[in-house]
Write a protein that holds these residues in place. Structure first.
Motif, PDB file in Angstrom:
ATOM      1  N   VAL A 226       0.866  -1.178   0.000  1.00 47.84           N
ATOM      2  CA  VAL A 226       0.000   0.000   0.000  1.00 47.84           C
ATOM      3  C   VAL A 226       0.905   1.230   0.000  1.00 47.84           C
ATOM      4  O   VAL A 226       1.789   1.353   0.853  1.00 47.84           O
ATOM      5  CB  VAL A 226      -0.926   0.017   1.237  1.00 47.84           C
ATOM      6  CG1 VAL A 226      -1.803   1.261   1.228  1.00 47.84           C
ATOM      7  CG2 VAL A 226      -1.773  -1.251   1.266  1.00 47.84           C
ATOM      8  N   GLY A 237      -1.126  -5.426   2.338  1.00 49.05           N
ATOM      9  CA  GLY A 237      -2.235  -6.355   2.442  1.00 49.05           C
ATOM     10  C   GLY A 237      -1.704  -7.713   2.022  1.00 49.05           C
ATOM     11  O   GLY A 237      -0.914  -7.805   1.066  1.00 49.05           O
ATOM     12  N   ASN A 252      -4.109  -7.183   7.049  1.00 49.18           N
ATOM     13  CA  ASN A 252      -3.599  -5.855   6.719  1.00 49.18           C
ATOM     14  C   ASN A 252      -2.666  -5.355   7.811  1.00 49.18           C
ATOM     15  O   ASN A 252      -2.741  -5.788   8.975  1.00 49.18           O
ATOM     16  CB  ASN A 252      -4.746  -4.865   6.531  1.00 49.18           C
ATOM     17  CG  ASN A 252      -5.608  -5.218   5.346  1.00 49.18           C
ATOM     18  OD1 ASN A 252      -5.126  -5.355   4.229  1.00 49.18           O
ATOM     19  ND2 ASN A 252      -6.905  -5.385   5.591  1.00 49.18           N
ATOM     20  N   GLU A 255      -2.583  -0.446  12.426  1.00 50.55           N
ATOM     21  CA  GLU A 255      -2.396   0.998  12.373  1.00 50.55           C
ATOM     22  C   GLU A 255      -1.126   1.389  13.126  1.00 50.55           C
ATOM     23  O   GLU A 255      -0.857   0.894  14.224  1.00 50.55           O
ATOM     24  CB  GLU A 255      -3.612   1.722  12.943  1.00 50.55           C
ATOM     25  CG  GLU A 255      -4.874   1.480  12.134  1.00 50.55           C
ATOM     26  CD  GLU A 255      -5.753   2.711  12.020  1.00 50.55           C
ATOM     27  OE1 GLU A 255      -5.540   3.675  12.774  1.00 50.55           O
ATOM     28  OE2 GLU A 255      -6.650   2.712  11.157  1.00 50.55           O
ATOM     29  N   TYR A 259       0.511   4.050   8.753  1.00 50.47           N
ATOM     30  CA  TYR A 259      -0.656   3.389   8.180  1.00 50.47           C
ATOM     31  C   TYR A 259      -1.894   3.671   9.031  1.00 50.47           C
ATOM     32  O   TYR A 259      -2.052   3.129  10.126  1.00 50.47           O
ATOM     33  CB  TYR A 259      -0.400   1.878   8.105  1.00 50.47           C
ATOM     34  CG  TYR A 259      -1.461   1.084   7.375  1.00 50.47           C
ATOM     35  CD1 TYR A 259      -1.378   0.881   6.008  1.00 50.47           C
ATOM     36  CD2 TYR A 259      -2.543   0.533   8.059  1.00 50.47           C
ATOM     37  CE1 TYR A 259      -2.338   0.137   5.331  1.00 50.47           C
ATOM     38  CE2 TYR A 259      -3.510  -0.202   7.394  1.00 50.47           C
ATOM     39  CZ  TYR A 259      -3.411  -0.395   6.031  1.00 50.47           C
ATOM     40  OH  TYR A 259      -4.365  -1.117   5.364  1.00 50.47           O
ATOM     41  N   LYS A 261      -5.788   3.442   8.315  1.00 54.15           N
ATOM     42  CA  LYS A 261      -6.677   2.912   7.280  1.00 54.15           C
ATOM     43  C   LYS A 261      -7.763   3.895   6.881  1.00 54.15           C
ATOM     44  O   LYS A 261      -8.134   3.982   5.709  1.00 54.15           O
ATOM     45  CB  LYS A 261      -7.310   1.603   7.767  1.00 54.15           C
ATOM     46  CG  LYS A 261      -8.033   0.839   6.666  1.00 54.15           C
ATOM     47  CD  LYS A 261      -8.476  -0.532   7.125  1.00 54.15           C
ATOM     48  CE  LYS A 261      -9.117  -1.304   5.985  1.00 54.15           C
ATOM     49  NZ  LYS A 261      -9.579  -2.647   6.393  1.00 54.15           N
ATOM     50  N   SER A 262      -8.281   4.667   7.826  1.00 59.01           N
ATOM     51  CA  SER A 262      -9.383   5.582   7.528  1.00 59.01           C
ATOM     52  C   SER A 262      -8.961   6.732   6.634  1.00 59.01           C
ATOM     53  O   SER A 262      -9.809   7.459   6.106  1.00 59.01           O
ATOM     54  CB  SER A 262      -9.959   6.146   8.828  1.00 59.01           C
ATOM     55  OG  SER A 262      -8.997   6.936   9.511  1.00 59.01           O
ATOM     56  N   TYR A 266      -6.537   2.429  -1.492  1.00 61.47           N
ATOM     57  CA  TYR A 266      -5.533   1.661  -2.222  1.00 61.47           C
ATOM     58  C   TYR A 266      -5.477   2.122  -3.687  1.00 61.47           C
ATOM     59  O   TYR A 266      -6.501   2.246  -4.353  1.00 61.47           O
ATOM     60  CB  TYR A 266      -5.860   0.166  -2.167  1.00 61.47           C
ATOM     61  CG  TYR A 266      -4.887  -0.690  -2.945  1.00 61.47           C
ATOM     62  CD1 TYR A 266      -3.610  -0.934  -2.451  1.00 61.47           C
ATOM     63  CD2 TYR A 266      -5.236  -1.239  -4.170  1.00 61.47           C
ATOM     64  CE1 TYR A 266      -2.716  -1.726  -3.164  1.00 61.47           C
ATOM     65  CE2 TYR A 266      -4.348  -2.022  -4.892  1.00 61.47           C
ATOM     66  CZ  TYR A 266      -3.083  -2.255  -4.384  1.00 61.47           C
ATOM     67  OH  TYR A 266      -2.199  -3.017  -5.087  1.00 61.47           O
ATOM     68  N   GLY A 305     -11.299  -1.033   0.255  1.00 61.98           N
ATOM     69  CA  GLY A 305     -11.081  -2.179   1.136  1.00 61.98           C
ATOM     70  C   GLY A 305     -12.370  -2.748   1.701  1.00 61.98           C
ATOM     71  O   GLY A 305     -12.356  -3.519   2.660  1.00 61.98           O
ATOM     72  N   THR A 307     -14.798  -1.275   3.293  1.00 63.67           N
ATOM     73  CA  THR A 307     -15.344  -0.631   4.486  1.00 63.67           C
ATOM     74  C   THR A 307     -16.105   0.639   4.096  1.00 63.67           C
ATOM     75  O   THR A 307     -15.972   1.138   2.981  1.00 63.67           O
ATOM     76  CB  THR A 307     -14.215  -0.260   5.463  1.00 63.67           C
ATOM     77  OG1 THR A 307     -13.303   0.627   4.803  1.00 63.67           O
ATOM     78  CG2 THR A 307     -13.465  -1.504   5.901  1.00 63.67           C
ATOM     79  N   GLN A 313     -11.115   9.876   3.708  1.00 61.30           N
ATOM     80  CA  GLN A 313     -11.017   9.257   2.390  1.00 61.30           C
ATOM     81  C   GLN A 313     -11.762  10.079   1.338  1.00 61.30           C
ATOM     82  O   GLN A 313     -11.288  10.247   0.212  1.00 61.30           O
ATOM     83  CB  GLN A 313     -11.585   7.838   2.437  1.00 61.30           C
ATOM     84  CG  GLN A 313     -10.722   6.865   3.218  1.00 61.30           C
ATOM     85  CD  GLN A 313     -11.402   5.527   3.426  1.00 61.30           C
ATOM     86  OE1 GLN A 313     -12.631   5.443   3.560  1.00 61.30           O
ATOM     87  NE2 GLN A 313     -10.615   4.461   3.481  1.00 61.30           N
TER      88      GLN A 313
END
Length: 666
Positions: A226, A237, A252, A255, A259, A261-262, A266, A305, A307, A313
């Protein structure tokens, strides 16, 4: 002496609360070295045309070059899409960098050391941790790629999997895919042998400790690195290949400093330019969807991903485009997934559409089956507006149940209330009107319900910020009231803007030239009988005030001072108003017997024209205001006063139009 880079233009690389100090000396060194042709030429093939350079615009698809770079003015402009800016702005726009990231890029290009003020121990520790994790991730990516291509197990297991998915070697290398051997600690031993700290290996999630011994977390899995927006690997991932009911299909990176995620999507690094050029972002669920679409030539695609979308994002998408199209499986789960979090997208001002992939397929399998051209056609013909799609799905679920229909209307109103930006007022009204017709309900009732949700959300926000003041929060403006409707003279203000910008142009282009034996053009402009507080464009006023202050201090500002101004609004306006010189063939006079006058030789007329047109616009506005006063006059004395002012203004108007050679039609 160090200066603060303005907050709006600083990097977020080291956290949202970091204030990065870059020395004025560093910035001046960079500005003195900047060659816009050299910088733009790193990304665009330029050909010299007269005094300028021409190339294909990198910001939109074109076949005939309209992207022009002026080395003398140090600006670029595309006459196709309208994008323009200076060298720093080009790097920010093209690479989607913040101001500080662009400064660092230029410093690296010109081998200039970036001077910063001393950082606190906490910031130093955070920065060292981030750099250490980057280094570990870089090693891991190279190890996994090498294992995939250069080892027997990697080729037999990992590479064969990717090939079965239809991925070419070029696309595998582009996304830096890899494989981790199916051994307990193969990667851990390789990393520790290279001297990487077990602490950092664990923080990246690559290695775990079991029974006191390090072990690979991703063993026997294919690896999807990523990347962040600058192309650095910030996480991984990992997909399992063996059938194992106890192990998750994907693992994955946990955090960490890099990194979050929110805040990630990707494929953003590989898609950012294509998204900007297409002015549309395609959003899919998984890694392989992104890779397959890229391989098919559809590159404006990123993955969530699976979610719900987060505000961070959505703001990341909005950096590149205002148009989001979501591609999801067409089954019930896909429909529900498509609807999650999209109210937030409306709140961010995104235009959201959905296209559901048919036949229980996903974008990966569907594009491989029907091909890129048919896939593009499918998206174009099948994508639906999010609100109408949501209404259609909800109506089908509600059936003839009155209670569920009532809940539907309430949910729909809450969704529409998210469209609360002034510039989207008309869009909100269109949704209300069309949804009322579809639902066969009273339009005004839906307006009231939308306002109710808007009011409740504002009150909730106010309670969070200021609990004591929440009780007296004013009601939100109703959705039927046009924002700005009551602002007097809005049309005239818009008409004036062009003249005001024209004054800035002649000041920047000719301010240093001689007006007469005793003064420059800039001094002449500032001595003109023009009240600058009547200028409506706030940025124009700031430029005039800044320029005037420098002149009064005995300095003559260079144009580049405003082109590279720390205030981004001033910089943008300076770039926007400057003219590109038109090139006249040297054979023009001989072939057509026409004498061509160069702009530099008629600059005084240019300056006088700009001043007079601005004065004329202001007089016309005063005439309109006086006419309104005349209509409201209650006594003969007030009427006479208005008439006298009218005559005086008309005399001034005739004098100016006489100088301009303008005919007054009304």
């Amino acid at each position: 002496m160090p200066v603060f880079v303005p907050f709006e233009r600083k990097s977020h690389l080291y956290g949202a609360n970091r204030r990065l100090l870059i020395s004025e000396n560093t910035i001046q060194q960079i500005l003195s070295r900047i060659d816009i042709v050299d910088i733009v030429g790193d990304f665009v093939k330029l050909k010299k045309r007269g005094a300028n350079y021409l190339g294909l615009c990198p910001f939109h698809n074109e076949k005939t070059p309209s992207f022009t770079v002026s080395p003398s003015k140090e600006i670029y402009k595309c006459f196709g899409c309208g994008r323009s800016g200076n060298a720093i702005g080009f790097i920010m726009e093209h690479e989607k960098y913040s101001y500080v990231e662009a400064i660092r890029w230029l410093a690296q290009k010109y081998n200039i050391e970036v001077e910063e003020t001393e950082l606190s121990p906490e910031i130093v520790a955070q920065r060292q941790l981030a750099e250490s994790l980057h280094i570990v991730n870089e090693f891991a990516q190279e190890y996994f790629s090498h294992t995939l291509f250069e080892t027997e197990e990697g080729q037999a297991v990992g590479l064969s999997y990717f090939q079965e998915r239809g991925f070419s070697e070029d696309i595998i290398r582009k996304f830096q895919l890899g494989y981790n051997p199916d051994k307990r600690d193969a990667f851990a031993r390789a990393a520790l042998k290279k001297g990487y700290s077990i602490e950092y290996l664990q923080k990246t999630g690559l290695v775990v400790t079991r029974n006191g011994e390090p072990a690979d977390n991703y063993r026997g899995r294919v690896i999807f690195p990523v990347h962040n927006q600058t192309g650095k690997v910030i996480g991984f991932g990992a997909r399992i290949l063996k059938s194992n009911d106890r192990a998750p299909k994907y693992i994955n990176t946990p955090e960490n400093q890099l990194y979050v995620k929110s805040k990630l999507l990707y494929g953003t690094y590989f898609a950012r330019q294509a998204i900007s050029q297409a002015d549309e972002c395609l959003l899919v669920e998984g890694y392989t969807d992104v890779i397959s679409l890229h391989q098919a030539g559809i590159e404006n695609v990123v993955a969530s991903g699976g979610t719900s979308l987060t505000p961070d994002q959505l703001r990341l998408i909005k950096k590149y485009t205002g148009n989001l199209t979501i591609l999801y499986d067409g089954d019930a789960a896909g429909v529900k997934a498509a609807l999650r979090g999209l109210d937030l997208a409306l709140e961010e001002g995104l235009n959201v559409q959905l296209a559901l992939i048919p036949d229980k397929e996903d974008p990966d399998s569907y594009v491989r089956r029907i091909g890129a051209g048919a896939f593009r056609d499918f998206i174009r013909t099948h994508k639906k507006d999010f609100i109408f799609f949501k209404l259609e799905v909800s109506l089908e679920e509600a059936g003839n149940d009155p209670k569920r229909k009532s809940e539907l209307v309430n949910q729909l109103a809450e969704t529409i209330s998210r469209i609360n930006k002034t510039e989207h007022f008309t869009l909100q009204q269109d949704y209300i009107r069309q949804c009322s017709e579809i639902l066969k309900i009273d339009e005004q009732g839906l307006v009231s319900l939308v306002n109710k949700h808007l009011r409740e959300r504002l009150q909730k926000q106010e309670r969070t910020r200021n609990p004591a003041a929440a009780a007296v929060l004013p009601e939100a403006a109703p959705a039927t009231e046009m924002p700005g409707e009551a602002e007097d003279g809005a049309e005239l203000l818009l008409q004036d803007d062009k003249q005001e910008r024209g004054l800035v142009r002649v000041l920047l282009e000719h301010g240093h030239r001689a007006w007469d034996e005793h003064s420059t053009v800039a001094q002449h402009i500032f001595e003109a009988p023009l009240e600058y507080d009547l200028i409506d464009n706030a940025v124009v006023r700031r430029i005039l005030e800044s320029y005037k202050a420098l002149v009064e201090a005995g300095q003559q500002p260079e144009t580049r001072f405003f082109i590279y101004h720390a205030d981004p609004e001033i910089s943008s306006l300076a770039v926007a108003v400057l003219h590109f010189p038109y090139e006249v063939s040297p054979n023009w006079k001989d072939m057509h017997e026409i004498e061509v006058t160069h702009r530099d030789s008629v600059y005084k007329q240019d300056v006088s024209s700009a001043l007079n047109y601005l004065l004329l616009k202001k007089i016309k506005r005063l005439l309109n205001e006086n006419q309104q006063d005349m209509e409201k006059a209650a006594t003969p004395e007030e009427q006479m006063s208005c008439l006298q002012l009218h005559r005086h203004l008309k005399e001034m108007e005739y004098q100016i139009t006489g100088r301009l050679g303008t005919v007054i039609l009304k």
